[in-house]
Design an enzyme around this catalytic site. Structure first.
Site, PDB file in Angstrom:
ATOM      1  CG  ASP A  55      -2.881   3.470  -2.278  1.00 53.64           C
ATOM      2  OD1 ASP A  55      -3.902   2.785  -2.087  1.00 53.64           O
ATOM      3  OD2 ASP A  55      -2.244   4.011  -1.354  1.00 53.64           O
ATOM      4  CD  GLU A  56      -5.696  -1.403  -0.762  1.00 57.07           C
ATOM      5  OE1 GLU A  56      -5.381  -2.220   0.117  1.00 57.07           O
ATOM      6  OE2 GLU A  56      -6.665  -0.638  -0.672  1.00 57.07           O
ATOM      7  CG  ASP A  62      -1.965   1.037   1.205  1.00 58.83           C
ATOM      8  OD1 ASP A  62      -3.149   0.675   1.331  1.00 58.83           O
ATOM      9  OD2 ASP A  62      -1.634   2.230   1.052  1.00 58.83           O
TER      10      ASP A  62
HETATM   11  P1  TTP Z   1      -5.222   5.041   1.195  1.00 61.08           P
HETATM   12  O1  TTP Z   1      -4.216   3.995   0.843  1.00 61.08           O
HETATM   13  O2  TTP Z   1      -6.342   4.657   2.097  1.00 61.08           O
HETATM   14  O3  TTP Z   1      -4.495   6.258   1.905  1.00 61.08           O
HETATM   15  P2  TTP Z   1      -3.093   6.923   1.569  1.00 61.08           P
HETATM   16  O4  TTP Z   1      -2.325   6.175   0.553  1.00 61.08           O
HETATM   17  O5  TTP Z   1      -3.328   8.368   1.250  1.00 61.08           O
HETATM   18  O6  TTP Z   1      -2.358   6.863   2.974  1.00 61.08           O
HETATM   19  P3  TTP Z   1      -1.773   5.598   3.728  1.00 61.08           P
HETATM   20  O7  TTP Z   1      -0.316   5.893   3.873  1.00 61.08           O
HETATM   21  O8  TTP Z   1      -2.488   5.563   5.035  1.00 61.08           O
HETATM   22  O9  TTP Z   1      -2.046   4.391   2.885  1.00 61.08           O
HETATM   23  O10 TTP Z   1      -5.847   5.643  -0.113  1.00 61.08           O
HETATM   24  C1  TTP Z   1      -5.124   5.813  -1.319  1.00 61.08           C
HETATM   25  C2  TTP Z   1      -5.551   7.084  -2.027  1.00 61.08           C
HETATM   26  O11 TTP Z   1      -6.946   7.040  -2.284  1.00 61.08           O
HETATM   27  C3  TTP Z   1      -5.321   8.342  -1.202  1.00 61.08           C
HETATM   28  O12 TTP Z   1      -4.026   8.867  -1.368  1.00 61.08           O
HETATM   29  C4  TTP Z   1      -6.378   9.253  -1.731  1.00 61.08           C
HETATM   30  C5  TTP Z   1      -7.509   8.331  -2.136  1.00 61.08           C
HETATM   31  N1  TTP Z   1      -8.584   8.356  -1.100  1.00 61.08           N
HETATM   32  C6  TTP Z   1      -9.644   9.245  -1.249  1.00 61.08           C
HETATM   33  O13 TTP Z   1      -9.714   9.966  -2.258  1.00 61.08           O
HETATM   34  N2  TTP Z   1     -10.599   9.297  -0.272  1.00 61.08           N
HETATM   35  C7  TTP Z   1     -10.550   8.524   0.861  1.00 61.08           C
HETATM   36  O14 TTP Z   1     -11.441   8.607   1.731  1.00 61.08           O
HETATM   37  C8  TTP Z   1      -9.452   7.602   1.000  1.00 61.08           C
HETATM   38  C9  TTP Z   1      -9.363   6.725   2.215  1.00 61.08           C
HETATM   39  C10 TTP Z   1      -8.505   7.552  -0.011  1.00 61.08           C
HETATM   40 MG    MG Z   2      -2.138   4.087   0.730  1.00 61.47          MG
END
Ligand code: TTP
Ligand code: MG
Length: 387
Positions: free
Chosen positions: A100-101, A6
């Site tokens: 992103d995962e 992720d």
């Molecule tokens: P995530 O992987 O949940 O968050 P992240 O990558 O920003 O942070 P982390 O280090 O905790 O993994 O989500 C990936 C992307 O998806 C995030 O950068 C933006 C988008 N997203 C939204 O647009 N709205 C949301 O509510 C979430 C959770 C994510």
């Molecule tokens: Mg992320």
């Protein structure tokens, strides 16, 4: 072993990379409208208690020198594609679960990359080297544990749960960390005095089924260290969805109609790009008080024409007795199959002809959109007002 990768603060990290003046600063990516919510926050902003889905005005109150950056979706998608391409150089078994995962099966990769840990280290190095982005990786023998592990040492983390440690890990794992256990389930957990996943074993399957529906027996399996879910590679993807948060709450049918049409075009385009058809169409409505409902319908035959998806969605919508205004509308499709694989029932001959005609309209629109950008060509009813 399964790897779950992720990206760290994905959208914000890309913005910080592309604009060095943002590095090391509290940054959020968010829309411009008054009702915007934080899509993601840099780790510097998270120190102030800012997180995804928080209203922007609240984030501003928490950090006076917060930097708000508008999102650049096509850039994020492009980076996502490059990341997934990197994963596929490590293993043919990759399941992308969001922008992103992804999960990667390390089976059969030992000769090329060494232990799963060594493989994870090389993946991190390659992503950092080619995209200047960091990610966190979880490694475990079970899919759900790999996902939990990747979140344990963010950012830039690498966490391994060895097979021999699974039982102890499960006994200590806070139940709220288990994917799928949300706020509502947590209330029940408190009543049942379940605080860790291990505590679930105190209850028989039928009670868990009564309290949590289908998720109950699955939780019992997970508590016993059993997770039968396998890695779903690209073509086995289970569902596709697309939703819009509206700039103001609405209840009039004409606007609903236009949004459903726009979303069905988006979902249809994704289906056609992957050469898939769907049998189940769902709609999701979130209301002004943040409560939400979903309704779905399963058809006899597989479809991928935007119009067919739209028709099914409108039918579902018309059955809902609207009591509150709508703040978010979405369409999802599931029961996916390759377009060429036969479904049990075929469409009636006349419907088949209509579907073929719509499909050729769709594919013409798809190729124009691909070349000149989304919404280059739209249905007339969508052109009235920008959604
Ligand atoms: P995530 O992987 O949940 O968050 P992240 O990558 O920003 O942070 P982390 O280090 O905790 O993994 O989500 C990936 C992307 O998806 C995030 O950068 C933006 C988008 N997203 C939204 O647009 N709205 C949301 O509510 C979430 C959770 C994510
Ligand atoms: Mg992320």
């Amino acid at each position: 072993m399964i790897l779950h990768i992720d990206m760290d603060a994905f959208f914000a990290a890309i913005e910080q990379r592309d604009n060095p003046s943002l590095k090391g600063k509290p940054v959020i990516v968010a829309g411009k409208s008054k009702r915007s919510v934080v899509s993601t926050a840099s780790y510097e902003a998270r120190k102030f208690g800012i997180h995804s889905a928080m209203p922007v005005f609240q984030a501003r109150e928490k950090c006076k020198h917060l930097i708000i950056v508008p999102g650049h979706m096509s850039k994020y998608q492009d980076n996502s594609k490059r990341i997934m391409d990197i994963f596929s150089t490590f293993s043919p078994v990759v399941e992308q679960v969001s922008i992103d995962e992804a999960y990667i099966d390390s089976k059969g990769c030992e000769r090329l990359f060494g232990t799963p840990q060594k493989m994870a280290e090389q993946i991190k190095k390659k992503i950092l080297g080619s995209l200047s982005l960091t990610c966190s990786i979880g490694i475990a023998p079970l899919k759900f544990l790999a996902k939990i592990a990747s979140d344990m040492q963010k950012p830039d983390g690498l966490t391994i749960i060895e097979r021999s440690k699974i039982d102890t890990f499960i006994c200590q794992l806070p139940i709220g960390k288990v994917p799928g256990v949300g706020k509502q389930a947590m209330q029940q957990m408190t009543l049942l005095k379940v605080s860790t996943l291990g505590d679930i074993k105190k209850y028989p399957s039928w009670i868990l089924n009564k309290k949590f529906g289908k998720m109950g027996p699955r939780l019992l399996q997970l508590a016993n260290g059993i997770d039968n879910s396998s890695i779903q590679t690209h073509s086995k993807k289970k569902s596709i969805s697309s939703e819009t948060t509206l700039s103001k709450d609405i209840s009039d049918f004409e606007t609903v109609n236009r949004i459903l049409l726009d979303r069905s075009q988006n979902v249809g385009r994704q289906l056609r790009k992957k050469n898939l058809v769907c049998r189940t169409v769902s709609i999701k409505l979130k209301f002004s008080d943040f409560s939400q409902i979903t309704r779905s319908h399963t058809l006899n035959a597989g479809i991928c024409a935007s119009t067919a998806i739209f028709n099914a969605a409108v039918k579902l919508y018309k059955k809902i007795k609207l009591k509150k205004k709508i703040r978010l509308l979405g369409i999802g499709v599931s029961s996916l199959k390759d377009k060429d694989a036969p479904f049990q029932m075929q469409l009636m001959q006349t419907d088949q002809k209509k579907q073929k005609q719509w499909e050729s309209v769709d594919s013409a629109i798809d190729s124009i959109d691909e070349k000149y950008g989304t919404h280059s060509v739209s249905k007339a009813s969508l052109t009235k007002e920008k959604l």
